[in-house]
Design a protein around this motif. Structure first.
Motif, short mmCIF file in Angstrom:
data_model
loop_
_atom_site.label_atom_id
_atom_site.label_comp_id
_atom_site.label_asym_id
_atom_site.label_seq_id
_atom_site.Cartn_x
_atom_site.Cartn_y
_atom_site.Cartn_z
N SER A 18 16.83 78.98 56.84
CA SER A 18 17.89 79.76 57.14
C SER A 18 18.58 79.78 58.45
N ALA A 19 19.86 79.98 58.67
CA ALA A 19 20.80 80.26 59.86
C ALA A 19 21.45 81.50 59.84
N VAL A 20 21.29 81.85 61.24
CA VAL A 20 22.07 83.35 61.53
C VAL A 20 22.91 83.06 62.76
N ILE A 21 24.29 83.51 62.68
CA ILE A 21 24.98 83.32 63.51
C ILE A 21 25.50 85.12 63.81
N LYS A 22 25.61 85.41 65.07
CA LYS A 22 25.77 86.85 65.37
C LYS A 22 27.04 87.05 66.23
N CYS A 23 27.91 87.86 66.00
CA CYS A 23 29.15 88.32 66.93
C CYS A 23 29.35 89.88 67.07
N THR A 24 29.54 90.13 68.27
CA THR A 24 29.93 91.46 68.71
C THR A 24 31.44 91.55 68.78
N TYR A 25 31.82 92.58 68.60
CA TYR A 25 33.36 92.99 69.01
C TYR A 25 33.35 94.27 69.74
N SER A 26 34.53 94.49 70.42
CA SER A 26 34.91 95.36 71.29
C SER A 26 35.85 96.70 70.88
N ASP A 27 36.68 96.35 70.12
CA ASP A 27 37.70 97.37 69.73
C ASP A 27 37.16 97.92 68.41
N SER A 28 37.03 99.43 68.48
CA SER A 28 36.34 99.99 67.38
C SER A 28 37.27 100.39 66.25
N ALA A 29 38.50 99.94 66.45
CA ALA A 29 39.74 100.04 65.35
C ALA A 29 39.67 98.83 64.46
N SER A 30 38.97 97.75 64.79
CA SER A 30 39.01 96.62 64.28
C SER A 30 38.30 96.80 62.76
N GLN A 60 26.69 83.70 47.00
CA GLN A 60 25.66 82.68 46.70
C GLN A 60 24.73 82.41 47.93
N ARG A 61 24.84 81.33 48.77
CA ARG A 61 23.82 81.31 49.88
C ARG A 61 24.50 81.79 50.94
N ILE A 62 25.37 82.59 50.92
CA ILE A 62 26.07 82.84 52.30
C ILE A 62 26.07 84.44 52.17
N ALA A 63 25.94 85.20 53.24
CA ALA A 63 26.25 86.88 53.37
C ALA A 63 26.36 87.03 54.77
N VAL A 64 27.17 88.35 54.85
CA VAL A 64 27.53 88.82 55.92
C VAL A 64 27.20 90.26 56.06
N THR A 65 26.70 90.71 57.23
CA THR A 65 26.37 92.30 57.35
C THR A 65 27.29 92.53 58.54
N LEU A 66 27.37 94.07 58.66
CA LEU A 66 28.39 94.61 59.54
C LEU A 66 27.70 95.96 59.89
N ASN A 67 27.45 96.11 61.36
CA ASN A 67 26.83 97.49 61.94
C ASN A 67 28.15 97.85 62.62
N HIS A 76 24.78 85.07 57.69
CA HIS A 76 23.53 84.44 57.27
C HIS A 76 23.65 83.19 56.00
N ILE A 77 23.01 82.09 56.47
CA ILE A 77 23.14 81.01 55.31
C ILE A 77 21.78 80.92 55.05
N THR A 78 21.66 80.95 53.94
CA THR A 78 20.26 80.40 53.24
C THR A 78 20.03 79.08 52.76
N GLU A 79 19.02 78.47 52.55
CA GLU A 79 18.69 77.25 51.76
C GLU A 79 19.88 76.19 52.33
N THR A 80 19.72 76.04 53.81
CA THR A 80 20.75 75.31 54.36
C THR A 80 20.83 73.76 53.81
N GLN A 81 21.86 73.22 53.85
CA GLN A 81 21.88 71.63 53.20
C GLN A 81 23.00 71.06 54.35
N PRO A 82 22.83 69.78 54.42
CA PRO A 82 23.58 68.94 55.29
C PRO A 82 25.06 69.13 54.99
N GLU A 83 25.48 69.49 54.34
CA GLU A 83 27.04 69.91 54.05
C GLU A 83 27.41 71.08 54.88
#
Lengths: 117, 112
Positions: A18-30, A60-67, A76-83
């Motif tokens: 699995s692969a996980v990439i994280k982002c933070t944002y500053s504007d609470s109005a987004s 499918q193999r992709i998920a996004v979570t928001l806090n 979140h990408i599960t069961e990663t593939q070369p593509e």
């Protein structure tokens, strides 16, 4: 204005892991958070998006979570593939309009995802 | 349905010249946004047009301008080109009242 931070800048994982990439944002109005995949020589391709009234979304193999409280969201990408090897960008909307039209997106700097065979 | 198309795909100009890039949105999409992508600054929002009106603008100098036609096609213009304007210029379109933006392949501009 809005500021989006993205980590890591490079991520190397074994095929099938699995692969996980994280982002933070500053504007609470987004209120809109898309993820794009960009392959060499091509424009960004939308892979999944989430709105602020939803905590998680899967496709499918992709998920996004928001806090919203912590102002961060993850891909979140599960069961990663070369593509899956590509550069991934997170983004957040900075303005809101009524009556139509798109908001300008603020992008993170991107994550180069490398899938090792 | 055809995607967002951008012309030309590649362009080479010299400092001081001006350039015009074209974008045709997906059929039915009335909003067109432009972005600049560079290795150093990443993807940055330039401006957005909806129904021939500029509705939103990023933090770029006045040398960068755009317009939209009644058929939703859009052009962007950069005057007095500088070396730092070398970039991939991306156009994105969306449906009215929708936030999802679909990107074209971009125009690669090189300023010598």
């Amino acid at each position: 204005g809005e500021n989006v931070e993205q980590h890591p800048s490079t991520l190397s994982v074994q095929e099938g892991d699995s692969a996980v990439i994280k982002c933070t944002y500053s504007d609470s109005a987004s209120n809109y958070f898309p993820w794009y995949k960009q392959e060499l020589g091509k424009g960004p391709q939308l892979i999944i998006d989430i709105r602020s009234n939803v905590g998680e979304k899967k496709d499918q193999r992709i998920a996004v979570t928001l806090n919203k409280t912590a102002k961060h969201f993850s891909l979140h990408i599960t069961e990663t593939q070369p593509e899956d090897s590509a550069v991934y960008f997170c983004a957040a909307s900075i303005r809101k309009y009524s009556g139509g039209g798109a908001d300008g997106l603020t992008f993170g700097k991107g994550t180069h995802l490398i899938i090792q065979p | 349905k055809a995607g967002v198309t951008q012309t030309p795909r590649y362009l080479i100009k010299t400092r001081g010249q001006q350039v015009t890039l074209s974008c045709s949105p997906i059929s039915g999409h009335r909003s067109v946004s432009w972005y600049q992508q560079t290795p150093g600054q990443g993807l940055q929002f330039l401006f957005e047009y909806f129904s021939e009106t500029q509705r939103n603008k990023g933090n770029f100098p006045g040398r960068f301008s755009g317009r939209q036609f009644s058929n939703s096609r859009s052009e962007m213009n950069v005057s007095t080109l500088e070396l730092g304007d070398s970039a991939l210029y991306l156009c994105a379109s969306s449906l009215p009242s929708e936030k999802t933006q679909y990107f074209g392949p971009g125009t690669r501009l090189t300023v010598l």
